[in-house]
Design a protein around this motif. Structure first.
Motif, PDB file in Angstrom:
ATOM      1  N   GLU A  53       8.010 -14.480   8.723  1.00 26.01           N
ATOM      2  CA  GLU A  53       7.188 -14.239   7.533  1.00 26.01           C
ATOM      3  C   GLU A  53       7.585 -12.909   6.885  1.00 26.01           C
ATOM      4  N   PRO A  54       7.582 -12.832   5.548  1.00 23.94           N
ATOM      5  CA  PRO A  54       7.918 -11.579   4.866  1.00 23.94           C
ATOM      6  C   PRO A  54       6.716 -10.666   4.636  1.00 23.94           C
ATOM      7  N   VAL A  55       5.590 -10.961   5.299  1.00 22.40           N
ATOM      8  CA  VAL A  55       4.333 -10.239   5.087  1.00 22.40           C
ATOM      9  C   VAL A  55       4.163  -9.193   6.197  1.00 22.40           C
ATOM     10  N   HIS A  56       3.785  -7.982   5.791  1.00 22.70           N
ATOM     11  CA  HIS A  56       3.666  -6.870   6.736  1.00 22.70           C
ATOM     12  C   HIS A  56       2.361  -6.120   6.501  1.00 22.70           C
ATOM     13  N   ALA A  57       1.937  -5.379   7.520  1.00 23.87           N
ATOM     14  CA  ALA A  57       0.698  -4.609   7.405  1.00 23.87           C
ATOM     15  C   ALA A  57       0.859  -3.235   8.036  1.00 23.87           C
ATOM     16  N   LEU A  58       0.262  -2.274   7.362  1.00 25.12           N
ATOM     17  CA  LEU A  58       0.152  -0.909   7.865  1.00 25.12           C
ATOM     18  C   LEU A  58      -1.320  -0.545   7.924  1.00 25.12           C
ATOM     19  N   VAL A  59      -1.647   0.357   8.815  1.00 26.66           N
ATOM     20  CA  VAL A  59      -3.003   0.900   8.855  1.00 26.66           C
ATOM     21  C   VAL A  59      -2.910   2.421   8.888  1.00 26.66           C
ATOM     22  N   LEU A  67      -8.972   3.952   8.839  1.00 21.11           N
ATOM     23  CA  LEU A  67      -9.535   4.340   7.548  1.00 21.11           C
ATOM     24  C   LEU A  67      -9.000   3.515   6.379  1.00 21.11           C
ATOM     25  N   GLY A  68      -7.880   2.848   6.569  1.00 21.27           N
ATOM     26  CA  GLY A  68      -7.299   2.108   5.455  1.00 21.27           C
ATOM     27  C   GLY A  68      -6.238   1.138   5.904  1.00 21.27           C
ATOM     28  N   LEU A  69      -5.882   0.265   4.968  1.00 16.23           N
ATOM     29  CA  LEU A  69      -4.851  -0.732   5.222  1.00 16.23           C
ATOM     30  C   LEU A  69      -3.967  -0.899   4.007  1.00 16.23           C
ATOM     31  N   ALA A  70      -2.763  -1.359   4.257  1.00 13.60           N
ATOM     32  CA  ALA A  70      -1.837  -1.751   3.201  1.00 13.60           C
ATOM     33  C   ALA A  70      -1.108  -2.990   3.680  1.00 13.60           C
ATOM     34  N   HIS A  71      -1.107  -4.021   2.856  1.00 15.41           N
ATOM     35  CA  HIS A  71      -0.361  -5.247   3.134  1.00 15.41           C
ATOM     36  C   HIS A  71       0.717  -5.363   2.068  1.00 15.41           C
ATOM     37  N   TYR A  72       1.922  -5.636   2.487  1.00 12.88           N
ATOM     38  CA  TYR A  72       3.024  -5.734   1.536  1.00 12.88           C
ATOM     39  C   TYR A  72       3.958  -6.852   1.964  1.00 12.88           C
ATOM     40  N   LEU A  87       3.301  -4.614  -3.058  1.00 17.25           N
ATOM     41  CA  LEU A  87       2.157  -4.059  -2.331  1.00 17.25           C
ATOM     42  C   LEU A  87       0.951  -4.880  -2.752  1.00 17.25           C
ATOM     43  N   GLN A  88       0.557  -5.822  -1.907  1.00 15.95           N
ATOM     44  CA  GLN A  88      -0.471  -6.780  -2.308  1.00 15.95           C
ATOM     45  C   GLN A  88      -1.884  -6.249  -2.115  1.00 15.95           C
ATOM     46  N   ASP A  89      -2.130  -5.587  -1.012  1.00 12.99           N
ATOM     47  CA  ASP A  89      -3.486  -5.126  -0.714  1.00 12.99           C
ATOM     48  C   ASP A  89      -3.429  -3.663  -0.291  1.00 12.99           C
ATOM     49  N   ARG A 120      12.607  -1.549  -5.468  1.00 16.34           N
ATOM     50  CA  ARG A 120      11.345  -1.168  -6.094  1.00 16.34           C
ATOM     51  C   ARG A 120      10.161  -1.654  -5.275  1.00 16.34           C
ATOM     52  N   VAL A 121       9.057  -0.945  -5.461  1.00 16.23           N
ATOM     53  CA  VAL A 121       7.746  -1.351  -4.955  1.00 16.23           C
ATOM     54  C   VAL A 121       6.854  -1.465  -6.182  1.00 16.23           C
ATOM     55  N   TYR A 122       6.090  -2.525  -6.240  1.00 19.33           N
ATOM     56  CA  TYR A 122       5.167  -2.678  -7.360  1.00 19.33           C
ATOM     57  C   TYR A 122       3.865  -3.278  -6.872  1.00 19.33           C
ATOM     58  N   TRP A 123       2.822  -3.099  -7.684  1.00 19.97           N
ATOM     59  CA  TRP A 123       1.524  -3.658  -7.360  1.00 19.97           C
ATOM     60  C   TRP A 123       0.716  -3.790  -8.637  1.00 19.97           C
TER      61      TRP A 123
END
Length: 152
Positions: A53-59, A67-72, A87-89, A120-123
């Motif tokens: 899957e090309p979906v990843h998550a950071l916390v 305190l936070g999350l990022a899904h890309y 950067l989806q979430d 590039r990164v976009y959201w």
């Protein structure tokens, strides 16, 4: 104050990640009767740990508290040989807003995208999300594009 630590999500993080995920969805009106089905939550979670899957998550955490999350995700583009990074979430708990957590998560996504060779990164964000846009205006450029969609 301890520094914010941004890291890849781990399988054992589900119980700490889920309230952040629920908070993110509630922010965008997906709660109660309009909440996402649990199947979507569990599928999303599983995708983070599936190498195909090309979906990843950071916390982001401080003193062991999430305190936070990022899904890309990475995807192909017709205007580049290398994959683009979307950067989806992005979400931080209210008490952590303005403390650099969102910036740290965005910068970590930038690093992951560079490592992957993405140009590039976009959201996108909702036009009413003015608090977040104050940060976004500092860390990225507005593209000028307007998003259209049709729910099917």
């Amino acid at each position: 104050m301890a520094p914010v630590v941004v890291r890849d999500i781990a399988v054992g993080d589900f119980d700490a990640w889920k309230p952040l995920w629920d908070g993110y969805n509630a922010f965008y009106g997906r709660s109660g009767e309009t909440a996402l089905p649990e199947a979507i939550t569990h599928t999303t979670w599983a995708r983070f740990f599936d190498a195909d899957e090309p979906v990843h998550a950071l916390v982001a955490e401080r003193d062991g508290q999430m305190l936070g999350l990022a899904h890309y995700l990475f995807h192909r583009s017709t205007t580049s040989v290398n994959n683009s990074c979307y950067l989806q979430d992005l979400f931080t708990v209210e008490a952590a807003r303005g403390l650099g957590v969102g910036r740290a998560l965005i910068e970590a996504v930038y690093e992951r995208a560079q490592q992957a060779g993405s140009p590039r990164v976009y959201w996108q964000t909702h036009e009413t999300n003015v608090t977040a846009m104050r940060l976004y205006d500092k860390v990225a450029d507005k593209s000028g594009f307007v998003v259209y969609r049709k729910l099917l």
